[in-house]
Design a protein around this motif. Sequence first.
Motif, PDB file in Angstrom:
ATOM      1  N   ASP A   1      -0.911  14.662   3.808  1.00 57.76           N
ATOM      2  CA  ASP A   1       0.179  14.051   3.133  1.00 57.76           C
ATOM      3  C   ASP A   1      -0.067  12.721   2.752  1.00 57.76           C
ATOM      4  O   ASP A   1      -0.527  11.853   3.619  1.00 57.76           O
ATOM      5  N   ALA A   2      -0.307  12.556   1.414  1.00 57.81           N
ATOM      6  CA  ALA A   2      -0.929  11.274   0.830  1.00 57.81           C
ATOM      7  C   ALA A   2       0.188   9.974   0.606  1.00 57.81           C
ATOM      8  O   ALA A   2      -0.321   9.081  -0.021  1.00 57.81           O
ATOM      9  N   ALA A   3       1.253  10.565   0.887  1.00 60.39           N
ATOM     10  CA  ALA A   3       2.314   9.563   0.407  1.00 60.39           C
ATOM     11  C   ALA A   3       2.431   8.573   1.312  1.00 60.39           C
ATOM     12  O   ALA A   3       3.116   7.408   1.238  1.00 60.39           O
ATOM     13  N   LYS A   4       1.718   8.690   2.669  1.00 59.60           N
ATOM     14  CA  LYS A   4       1.906   7.426   3.633  1.00 59.60           C
ATOM     15  C   LYS A   4       0.915   6.343   3.261  1.00 59.60           C
ATOM     16  O   LYS A   4      -0.058   6.427   2.319  1.00 59.60           O
ATOM     17  N   PRO A   5       1.052   5.262   4.061  1.00 61.67           N
ATOM     18  CA  PRO A   5       0.096   4.099   3.860  1.00 61.67           C
ATOM     19  C   PRO A   5      -1.408   4.444   4.007  1.00 61.67           C
ATOM     20  O   PRO A   5      -1.563   5.388   4.789  1.00 61.67           O
ATOM     21  N   VAL A   6      -2.247   3.662   3.402  1.00 60.43           N
ATOM     22  CA  VAL A   6      -3.853   4.152   3.426  1.00 60.43           C
ATOM     23  C   VAL A   6      -4.194   4.231   4.755  1.00 60.43           C
ATOM     24  O   VAL A   6      -4.914   5.295   4.959  1.00 60.43           O
TER      25      VAL A   6
ATOM     26  N   PRO B   1      -3.290  12.656 -10.103  1.00 58.64           N
ATOM     27  CA  PRO B   1      -3.639  11.049 -10.347  1.00 58.64           C
ATOM     28  C   PRO B   1      -3.076  10.210  -9.599  1.00 58.64           C
ATOM     29  O   PRO B   1      -1.886  10.336  -9.505  1.00 58.64           O
ATOM     30  N   GLY B   2      -3.700   9.173  -8.911  1.00 63.19           N
ATOM     31  CA  GLY B   2      -3.002   8.054  -8.143  1.00 63.19           C
ATOM     32  C   GLY B   2      -2.905   8.695  -6.844  1.00 63.19           C
ATOM     33  O   GLY B   2      -2.250   7.882  -5.959  1.00 63.19           O
ATOM     34  N   SER B   3      -3.045   9.987  -6.133  1.00 69.33           N
ATOM     35  CA  SER B   3      -2.843  10.491  -5.059  1.00 69.33           C
ATOM     36  C   SER B   3      -3.728   9.485  -3.871  1.00 69.33           C
ATOM     37  O   SER B   3      -3.520   9.671  -2.760  1.00 69.33           O
ATOM     38  N   GLY B   4      -4.690   8.852  -4.338  1.00 70.83           N
ATOM     39  CA  GLY B   4      -5.509   8.100  -3.351  1.00 70.83           C
ATOM     40  C   GLY B   4      -6.999   8.501  -3.204  1.00 70.83           C
ATOM     41  O   GLY B   4      -7.593   8.504  -2.134  1.00 70.83           O
ATOM     42  N   LYS B   5      -7.395   9.356  -4.180  1.00 75.77           N
ATOM     43  CA  LYS B   5      -8.721  10.181  -3.622  1.00 75.77           C
ATOM     44  C   LYS B   5      -9.858   9.111  -3.574  1.00 75.77           C
ATOM     45  O   LYS B   5     -10.720   9.245  -2.835  1.00 75.77           O
ATOM     46  N   GLY B   6      -9.839   8.270  -4.571  1.00 76.25           N
ATOM     47  CA  GLY B   6     -10.868   7.173  -4.720  1.00 76.25           C
ATOM     48  C   GLY B   6     -10.797   6.271  -3.365  1.00 76.25           C
ATOM     49  O   GLY B   6     -11.904   5.885  -2.938  1.00 76.25           O
ATOM     50  N   THR B   7      -9.769   5.826  -3.077  1.00 76.78           N
ATOM     51  CA  THR B   7      -9.471   5.060  -2.005  1.00 76.78           C
ATOM     52  C   THR B   7     -10.005   5.602  -0.595  1.00 76.78           C
ATOM     53  O   THR B   7     -10.734   5.069   0.241  1.00 76.78           O
ATOM     54  N   GLN B   8      -9.531   6.929  -0.397  1.00 75.76           N
ATOM     55  CA  GLN B   8     -10.088   7.475   0.937  1.00 75.76           C
ATOM     56  C   GLN B   8     -11.377   8.068   0.890  1.00 75.76           C
ATOM     57  O   GLN B   8     -12.032   7.982   1.917  1.00 75.76           O
TER      58      GLN B   8
ATOM     59  N   SER C   1       0.477   0.330 -11.089  1.00 78.00           N
ATOM     60  CA  SER C   1       0.061  -1.087 -10.635  1.00 78.00           C
ATOM     61  C   SER C   1      -1.188  -1.092 -10.051  1.00 78.00           C
ATOM     62  O   SER C   1      -1.830  -1.738  -9.619  1.00 78.00           O
ATOM     63  N   ARG C   2      -2.297   0.115 -10.704  1.00 78.12           N
ATOM     64  CA  ARG C   2      -3.780   0.029 -10.290  1.00 78.12           C
ATOM     65  C   ARG C   2      -4.397  -1.057 -10.849  1.00 78.12           C
ATOM     66  O   ARG C   2      -5.447  -1.629  -9.997  1.00 78.12           O
ATOM     67  N   ASN C   3      -4.208  -1.588 -11.900  1.00 79.31           N
ATOM     68  CA  ASN C   3      -4.769  -2.635 -12.359  1.00 79.31           C
ATOM     69  C   ASN C   3      -6.256  -2.585 -12.761  1.00 79.31           C
ATOM     70  O   ASN C   3      -7.082  -3.777 -12.132  1.00 79.31           O
TER      71      ASN C   3
HETATM   72  N1  LIG Z   1      -1.867   5.585   0.733  1.00 76.61           N
HETATM   73  C1  LIG Z   1      -1.508   4.647  -0.355  1.00 76.61           C
HETATM   74  N2  LIG Z   1      -0.516   3.765  -0.433  1.00 76.61           N
HETATM   75  C2  LIG Z   1      -0.400   3.007  -1.521  1.00 76.61           C
HETATM   76  N3  LIG Z   1      -1.124   2.724  -2.336  1.00 76.61           N
HETATM   77  C3  LIG Z   1      -2.305   3.494  -2.371  1.00 76.61           C
HETATM   78  C4  LIG Z   1      -2.604   4.577  -1.425  1.00 76.61           C
HETATM   79  N4  LIG Z   1      -3.750   4.989  -1.807  1.00 76.61           N
HETATM   80  C5  LIG Z   1      -4.288   4.324  -2.916  1.00 76.61           C
HETATM   81  N5  LIG Z   1      -3.515   3.451  -3.315  1.00 76.61           N
HETATM   82  C6  LIG Z   1      -3.375   2.650  -4.307  1.00 76.61           C
HETATM   83  O1  LIG Z   1      -3.012   3.672  -5.582  1.00 76.61           O
HETATM   84  C7  LIG Z   1      -4.040   3.474  -6.684  1.00 76.61           C
HETATM   85  C8  LIG Z   1      -4.615   4.617  -6.823  1.00 76.61           C
HETATM   86  O2  LIG Z   1      -5.464   4.925  -5.945  1.00 76.61           O
HETATM   87  P1  LIG Z   1      -6.849   5.646  -6.284  1.00 76.61           P
HETATM   88  O3  LIG Z   1      -7.539   5.658  -4.912  1.00 76.61           O
HETATM   89  O4  LIG Z   1      -7.517   5.135  -7.307  1.00 76.61           O
HETATM   90  O5  LIG Z   1      -6.350   6.984  -6.490  1.00 76.61           O
HETATM   91  P2  LIG Z   1      -7.119   8.319  -7.570  1.00 76.61           P
HETATM   92  O6  LIG Z   1      -8.388   8.254  -7.461  1.00 76.61           O
HETATM   93  O7  LIG Z   1      -6.579   9.529  -6.753  1.00 76.61           O
HETATM   94  O8  LIG Z   1      -6.309   8.480  -8.917  1.00 76.61           O
HETATM   95  C9  LIG Z   1      -4.780   2.117  -6.377  1.00 76.61           C
HETATM   96  O9  LIG Z   1      -4.360   1.081  -6.978  1.00 76.61           O
HETATM   97  C10 LIG Z   1      -4.839   2.135  -4.689  1.00 76.61           C
HETATM   98  O10 LIG Z   1      -5.045   1.017  -4.345  1.00 76.61           O
END
Ligand SMILES: Nc1ncnc2c1ncn2[C@@H]1O[C@H](COP(=O)(O)OP(=O)(O)O)[C@@H](O)[C@H]1O
Length: 251
Positions: free
Chosen positions: A183-188, A29-36, A142-144
């Motif tokens: 490696d999902a810890a890096k910037p988007v 959870p929060g690894s950035g799946k939705g964003t990517q 801080s997803r808000n």
């Molecule tokens: N590489 C990243 N670095 C910093 N913040 C990120 C990164 N990827 C996503 N975020 C932020 O982290 C939060 C969780 O991302 P999200 O894509 O919703 O993850 P997931 O779907 O895996 O839970 C969001 O607020 C998003 O904007």
Amino acid sequence: MGTVDVANKDVTASLADKKPKVVFVLGGPGSGKGTQCANIVEHFHYTHLSAGDLLRAEIKSGSENGTMIQNMIKEGKIVPSEVTIKLLQKAMLESGNDKFLIDGFPRNEENRAAFEAVTKIEPEFVLFFNCPEEEMERRLLSRNQGREDDNIETIRKRFKVFLESSLPVIEYYKAKGKVREIDAAKPVGEVFEAVKVVFTPKDEKVKSHGFSFPLLENESHCLGGLRNSTGDKLAYSFEVVCHNLLHITVF
Ligand SMILES: Nc1ncnc2c1ncn2[C@@H]1O[C@H](COP(=O)(O)OP(=O)(O)O)[C@@H](O)[C@H]1O
Ligand SMILES: Nc1ccn([C@@H]2O[C@H](COP(=O)(O)OP(=O)(O)O)[C@@H](O)[C@H]2O)c(=O)n1
Ligand SMILES: [Mg+2]
């Protein structure tokens, strides 16, 4: 009940006819799946289906399963596969596309086995966003997005479920050579650069980033240049040192 089953058989058969291409997108959870996934959709024309989003939409729709789903999400638990798979199948059929990013599914062995048994679909590969817990926790807090499960108590439960139930699914696909780990810890932007490599066909990678040039036997110096996908030399060139090579290809 009978009608629902018949209807679902029809959905399953229609989907099987389409032979859809599926990529599972997994990670904590929060690894950035939705964003990517949003970035992948834009560049590679997949349809993004988030299992979590579909479940949240089901709650909102006032469905008879709504309360059960809501309670499970609040507790960070995994909703029974039957419910989630039906939602995924319906969304796949309605999309009209044949390429899907299935995000946040399968999240446990039951999800995985049931999806395979019902749909007979094998994923092309599994995109795994690997991210340390501390970073995921920071991002979730801080997803808000007003999500009921983005509080520290539920987040801890979700991390436990991820370790105990979801990681074994990733291991299952690793053993089949299907996991593409990022490696999902890096910037988007940097994460997406790594994602793009996974989604770019191999021959495209050679065409767009590789260079290839003939050398004379025993020639020790050669001026080489990068070529673009149509074979034109790019603006810059460079010198390489080589011995007893007839041809070099680097990519
Ligand atoms: N590489 C990243 N670095 C910093 N913040 C990120 C990164 N990827 C996503 N975020 C932020 O982290 C939060 C969780 O991302 P999200 O894509 O919703 O993850 P997931 O779907 O895996 O839970 C969001 O607020 C998003 O904007
Ligand atoms: N396959 C799935 C996916 C999500 N869910 C539920 O939905 C919640 C939120 O999932 P999500 O994928 O939207 O969460 P993130 O990983 O994006 O933060 C999970 O914690 C589960 O309670 C589920 O039960 N089964
Ligand atoms: Mg998500």
